[in-house]
Structures are given as structure tokens and as C-alpha cells.
Design a protein around this motif. Structure first.
Motif, short mmCIF file in Angstrom:
data_model
loop_
_atom_site.label_atom_id
_atom_site.label_comp_id
_atom_site.label_asym_id
_atom_site.label_seq_id
_atom_site.Cartn_x
_atom_site.Cartn_y
_atom_site.Cartn_z
N SER A 388 72.64 26.45 68.32
CA SER A 388 71.30 26.81 67.85
C SER A 388 70.86 28.15 68.41
N SER A 389 71.79 28.87 69.08
CA SER A 389 71.45 30.18 69.64
C SER A 389 71.40 31.22 68.51
N PRO A 390 70.76 32.36 68.76
CA PRO A 390 70.61 33.37 67.70
C PRO A 390 71.93 33.84 67.11
N GLN A 391 73.01 33.79 67.87
CA GLN A 391 74.30 34.27 67.36
C GLN A 391 74.81 33.44 66.20
N PHE A 392 74.22 32.26 65.97
CA PHE A 392 74.65 31.39 64.87
C PHE A 392 73.56 31.25 63.81
N GLU A 393 72.54 32.09 63.88
CA GLU A 393 71.41 32.00 62.95
C GLU A 393 71.63 32.88 61.73
N SER A 394 71.58 32.28 60.55
CA SER A 394 71.79 33.06 59.32
C SER A 394 70.49 33.50 58.66
#
Length: 637
Positions: A388-394
Motif C-alpha cells: 500500500s506504499s506509494p511505489q505501488f499506487e497507480s
């Protein structure tokens, strides 16, 4: 009103008592003096020193100030071995070539030769987190490339913040600092005071804003992904609104066999070593310019040291996993080991490769890599917080600031964009500027990228979102276990997850029986609570239920668990067992191995090579599937 006041006072008293307990616990968690044993992992002593002190471009604060700072509450030096060891740093003797000032492992002098940050800085190296040491009955065992179980980054920052604040506020402390640095006139003292205040403000901001967490993280862990995001897209992009709370701490992985592996980190999203290492340096106090108008005016300038990162990666390519030292930790039961080897082949080997490993299909220049199983969070069932960290946010959730015009289509010019898009633009801009200074040959650049596709080439497809199963050799030396360090030992890792410890102390002493950390509280007082956010010890469970949703295998008997523990001690079965970088002459091809997790479960790995007609077998385990190049997002149901 009186009732309300009583409630407030009771709450404040509880907080004070909790803080007092924490401080008392920390004060009791002292390192011990002991002899040090170095295992034969293929490195010379000079190799180890190069790894400990090669800069990656981290420039946390002025070198001269750090060396001469007094501790907050006394006149002893903050950088004194005894003080830094409290935070988990490993003391190291001075060395005229690599460590002239006798700093602990992982703290080095970053020299910036020119530009706005010209000068000497104190910074962290890879070894601060990715170098281990375990203790047993008066002996310390150095684990090159292991995880530093004792390093408490948050406590260190808090201590440094207190020290800087005390020095800035106490005229006598400041006067003594000025005297040590040769600043005796008013102009020199004023310049020093200005530097001190700037650096105190930066450290205080990191402690009080960027790294604020809802719970005490403790030693051996940090939410690296969110801390990198906050450093880059909040602090240096100068957009406070982009901050996110670091709520998913993980332990740094061991790094032997990482250059040889298809994927790095705990998730299968990054394979390029130079970009991975650059991303790390951006999170550990590298300085960068993300606000100037153009690159010509300074945009994308940084202190990132790509040459140092390439040198460290070259060292890791010939690092062997550590062999169990029977003379220190006790003899291995070979009868149990033989039984454990059979059980491992039946229950574990489909995901965790062992020597001589399973290898990918050829990449650039026919280089192969250890093919890692990437197991969906829906299957493995471990704490999903990292995804759920920003690096996985689309979704477009961060302000882009100066990066707006540097974003690729369709986000070019957007005021708000997905965090990975913004980060990739920043990373590419910094990389292009830094690598241009090195004037690498084509072959050197291909090697730096790990013989994998690099921009502007289309990237290799990434697997379905999930956690990487590390190669198993040397895993015994990296407790506590799971990616977030929530299981204290290998024995408990083989239990049904509901039978594991819900709380446990993280001690400095090694437990060679269960193979993990001392949980008694005698050698360490930090209490790990698995009920807190980011700390779940669920998943990777062995029980009599259908596999999936956290269950990965059948219920094991007590004898079987001990046999598996004994087998894990025994690998590698020899010293200097270095996996050949680029693969062996006659590799075991992962995608032809019917025991490999992704072969047994077709459809669970995007980009799996088509070596034979597509199987009509239905997947045994359901995983999310993503398209090549798609930015992935984790959502809880």
C-alpha cells in the motif's frame, strides 16, 4: 470538567510511564565486548573494508561537525563507539586507507569534489543495514552482507537530533565545538553556528515529520519504501503534502546472491541494480535538486555516487553465503539434516532455491539469473502493508511540482500524477546527470544495469504483485524472519501461524537451537508486538488446510520441524559457495523444472518464457495478474 481533567491526567501518566519503560529498556540493551569471528565468504579483509566504507553519495551532515559533536547529556563524543553501539552500529578499528577516523561499519566520509555541496559529509553506506553480526556466549560472528538486526535507525536519528539541539542551545557546548574546529573569531563562530542550525533543522525535520511512525519500529527494521518516498517526493521536491506515514517496516535483506538473482528487494518489481542502489541512496540522505527551473540551472544535481555503488555491486557479485560455524554455534546433527533435506525438497524448494539453483532464460550477453519465485500476497498471506506504499499506487495522488514537464505521456504536464511515475522521472533525471560524469563505456554501462533491459528499451514484464522467496543458503544468519521480522526464529516459521509468539523480545544474543534471536529479554529489551500495524506474523503457515490464503504447506510434526531447522543450518555445506554471476555452464533451467512454483502454478508469473505449448492445467493457486509495464496497486478486499 473534573472528570475530563482526571482522564487527561491519567492518559498523560500512562504516556510518561510508557516512555520511561522504553528508555529504561533501551538503556539495558547494551552491546557486549567479545571476540569477533569472520566467516569465509570469499572476501578478503580489504574487500570487507571497501564494502563497509565505500560511499554511495549519502550526505547527511557535515563531517567535521559530526566527528566533534558532544552527546546531548554529557561531554563525551556522540560518535564514540560506546554511544553508537547502543543504536546498533558495529564498532570498527581505524584504518589509514578506508576508515581513518575509526567510524563504525556503515558510516563513512562522503567527499563531494565540486558543485554546491562541495565538501566532506557524513553518510551511510550499504553496510549500515546490509551487514550483520550475531553474538553467542561471548563471541561475535561477523556476517558480511547480512542484515543488521541491532541497528535502530529511528533511535539513532532521535539521539542525533537531541545532540544537535543541545549543542545549538548550550553556549558552553557550542564553544567547545567551535574550539575543536578551530573557529575562534566571531566570524568563524557565526558561520559555524549557521551551519549547525541548518543541519539541526534538517535532522529535526526528518525525525519530526518525514520519519514519524504510529508505533516504535525498533531495531533491524525501517519502512524503506515510504522513507525514500518522503525524502524524495516530499522533502526535496519541496511539497509537504506528498508526505505519507511510514507504517510498513521491513528488515533489510541479506545481499549475498542478490546480484545473481532475477529480482531484488522483497518484491519482484525491480531488477536493475544501479537504479535500485541509486534509489536507496536517495532515501539515506543523498542531496538533490528537484526545484531549479532547468537541468542547466541545477535541476537533478545530486551527491549520488554511482561509481561507489557500481564498486559495491561488483563486490557483492563474488560474496558467498555464510556457513554455520560449528566451533561457535554447535555441531550440526547430520542424521536430522538428511531428513530435513528431504522435507525441504518436498515442502520448500519450489519457492526457495538452493545450490546450484534454478536459472532464468538468458538475458543480455547470455547472462542468466537465479529465478526467484514471486508469491502473491493472497497466497503467502504475510503482512501486505508494503504494497500500500506509494511505489505501488497507480492513481494520481502526488503533486508533481517541477517534475510536471518531465513526466512521460500521458502524464506530461500534469499537476498530480501517480507516485511511481513521478519517482521514475526524478530517478531518470538524477541518473542521467550522474552517469554522464562517469563516461562509462557501453560494456560498463550494460554491466552497471545488470545485463538487463534499461531505458529507453522496453522493460522486462514484472511478475504478479507478491513477495520474493530468497535463495535459502545462509538464511539461518538473518533472524528474525519474514520480510517484516515478525517471527523470531526458524522453528516458529514452521508452525501454524496462530501458534507463533504474539510478542517477543529482540535480543542481541543468537539462539542456535531454534535459530533466531534471544527472546528472553536478557540480551535485548525491545518488545516486538505482532498486533501492531505493519507487524503481522500471519502467513507462510504450515497446517492441515487447503494451500493459499496464507497456508503454504501441510502441518509438520515436531520431529519434522527440528529436522528442517537442522537442514537450514547446514546450507551452504561449504565455505566460498559463490553462485557464478551470469549463471553456470550447464544451468538448471527454472522454467523446465516441474518443481518450480510458477511451473507448478501456470499463470502466476507475467512474462514467463514460452518454452513449450501452453499448458491446459488450471492454476493450483490464484494470483493477481498484471500487464507488462503496468503500474501495480495493492488493494485489500
Amino acid at each position: 470538567m473534573r472528570k475530563l481533567m482526571r482522564i487527561v491526567l491519567l492518559a498523560l501518566a500512562s504516556v510518561v510511564m510508557a516512555l520511561a519503560f522504553m528508555l529504561a529498556s533501551f538503556a539495558q540493551d547494551r552491546p557486549t565486548k567479545a571476540k569477533v569471528v569472520y566467516l569465509d565468504q570469499g572476501w578478503s579483509q580489504e574487500d570487507r573494508l571497501r564494502y563497509y566504507y565505500t560511499s554511495q553519495g549519502s550526505a547527511a551532515m557535515s563531517y567535521d561537525i559530526f566527528l566533534n559533536l558532544e552527546a546531548a547529556n554529557n561531554q563525551g563524543l556522540f560518535r564514540a563507539d560506546e554511544n553508537l553501539a547502543k543504536y546498533g552500529f558495529v564498532p570498527q578499528p581505524a584504518d589509514s586507507k578506508y576508515n581513518p577516523n575509526g567510524l563504525p561499519i556503515g558510516i563513512t566520509n562522503t567527499v563531494v569534489a565540486d558543485g554546491r555541496w562541495k565538501g566532506k559529509w557524513i553518510g551511510l553506506t550499504c553496510a549500515a543495514c546490509h551487514n550483520g553480526q550475531i553474538e553467542h556466549k561471548g563471541t561475535k560472528i561477523s556476517i558480511s552482507g547480512g542484515n543488521n538486526t541491532t541497528l535502530d535507525v529511528h533511535a539513532f536519528i532521535e539521539g542525533l537530533d537531541d545532540t544537535l539541539a543541545a549543542t545549538a542551545a548550550d553556549p558552553q557546548k557550542f564553544a567547545r565545538l567551535a574550539e575543536k574546529l578551530g573557529q575562534r573569531d566571531d566570524a568563524g563562530k557565526e558561520a559555524l553556528r549557521k551551519r549547525l542550525k541548518e543541519e539541526a533543522a534538517a535532522v529535526h525535520g526528518y525525525r519530526g515529520i518525514l520519519a514519524v511512525t504510529p508505533t516504535v519500529v525498533g531495531p533491524g527494521r525501517m519502512d524503506a519504501l515510504r522513507l525514500i518516498h518522503n525524502q524524495v517526493q516530499s522533502r526535496w521536491l519541496d511539497i509537504p503534502q506528498n508526505w505519507v506515514a511510514p507504517i510498513a517496516p521491513v528488515k533489510p535483506s541479506f545481499v549475498w546472491n542478490i546480484p545473481q538473482s532475477a529480482w531484488a528487494q522483497w518484491s519482484g518489481v525491480l531488477f536493475d541494480p544501479i537504479l535500485r542502489n541509486q534509489g536507496e541512496s536517495l532515501g539515506v540522505f543523498a542531496r538533490m535538486d528537484l526545484t531549479s527551473k532547468t537541468p542547466k540551472l541545477g535541476l537533478f544535481d545530486s551527491t549520488v555516487d554511482l561509481q561507489g555503488q557500481i564498486a559495491s555491486e561488483a563486490l557483492l557479485r563474488r560474496l558467498a553465503p555464510p556457513q554455520w560455524p560449528e566451533g561457535v554455534l554447535g555441531k550440526i546433527d547430520r542424521e536430522k539434516t538428511a531428513k530435513g533435506a528431504q522435507l525441504f525438497a518436498q515442502n520448500c524448494a519450489g519457492c526457495h532455491s538452493t545450490w546450484p539453483h534454478r536459472w532464468s532464460e538468458p538475458k543480455k550477453q547470455d547472462k542468466r539469473f537465479i529465478e526467484n519465485a514471486i508469491v502473491s500476497v493472497n497466497v503467502i498471506g504475510t503482512d501486505p502493508g508494503q504494497f500500500s506504499s506509494p511505489q505501488f499506487e497507480s492513481n494520481p495522488t502526488v503533486k508533481t511540482g517541477r517534475m510536471s514537464e518531465y513526466l512521460p505521456a500521458p502524464d506530461t504536464g500534469a499537476a498530480i500524477a501517480p507516485p511511481p511515475v513521478v519517482f521514475q522521472a526524478i530517478q531518470r533525471g538524477i541518473f542521467d546527470k550522474a552517469v554522464a560524469k562517469l563516461k562509462l563505456s557501453d560494456e560498463e554501462l550494460v554491466s552497471a544495469h545488470g545485463y538487463r533491459a534499461s531505458y529507453p528499451e522496453p522493460p522486462d514484464p514484472i511478475p504478479a504483485i507478491g513477495y520474493k522467496a530468497n535463495p535459502a543458503e545462509g538464511m539461518w544468519a538473518s533472524p528474525p524472519f519474514l520480510h517484516n521480522g515478525s517471527v523470531p526464529n526458524l522453528y516458529e516459521l514452521l508452525l501454524p501461524d496462530n501458534e507463533r509468539s504474539k510478542t517477543f523480545f529482540i535480543g542481541r544474543e543468537f539462539d542456535p537451537v531454534k535459530v533466531g534471536v534471544d527472546t528472553s529479554g536478557k540480551s535485548g529489551k525491545f518488545l516486538f508486538d505482532t498486533s501492531l500495524v505493519g507487524n503481522s506474523n500471519a502467513g507462510h503457515s504450515f497446517e492441515n488446510r487447503p494451500t493459499g490464503k496464507g497456508v503454504i504447506g501441510r502441518l509438520l510434526t515436531e520431529d519434522e520441524r527440528w529436522a528442517l531447522v537442522e537442514y537450514m543450518k547446514s546450507i551452504p555445506n561449504q565455505s566460498r559457495q559463490i553462485a557464478p554471476f551470469g549463471g553456470p555452464k550447464d544451468p538448471i533451467r527454472a522454467w523446465q523444472d516441474k518443481t518450480f512454483f510458477h511451473v507448478k502454478n501456470p499463470g502466476t508469473y507475467n512474462g514467463a518464457p514460452q518454452l513449450s505449448p501452453a499448458s491446459t492445467t488450471k492454476p493450483a493457486l490464484a494470483q493477481e495478474s498484471i500487464n507488462p509495464g503496468e503500474i501495480v496497486t495493492f488493494r485489500r478486499d
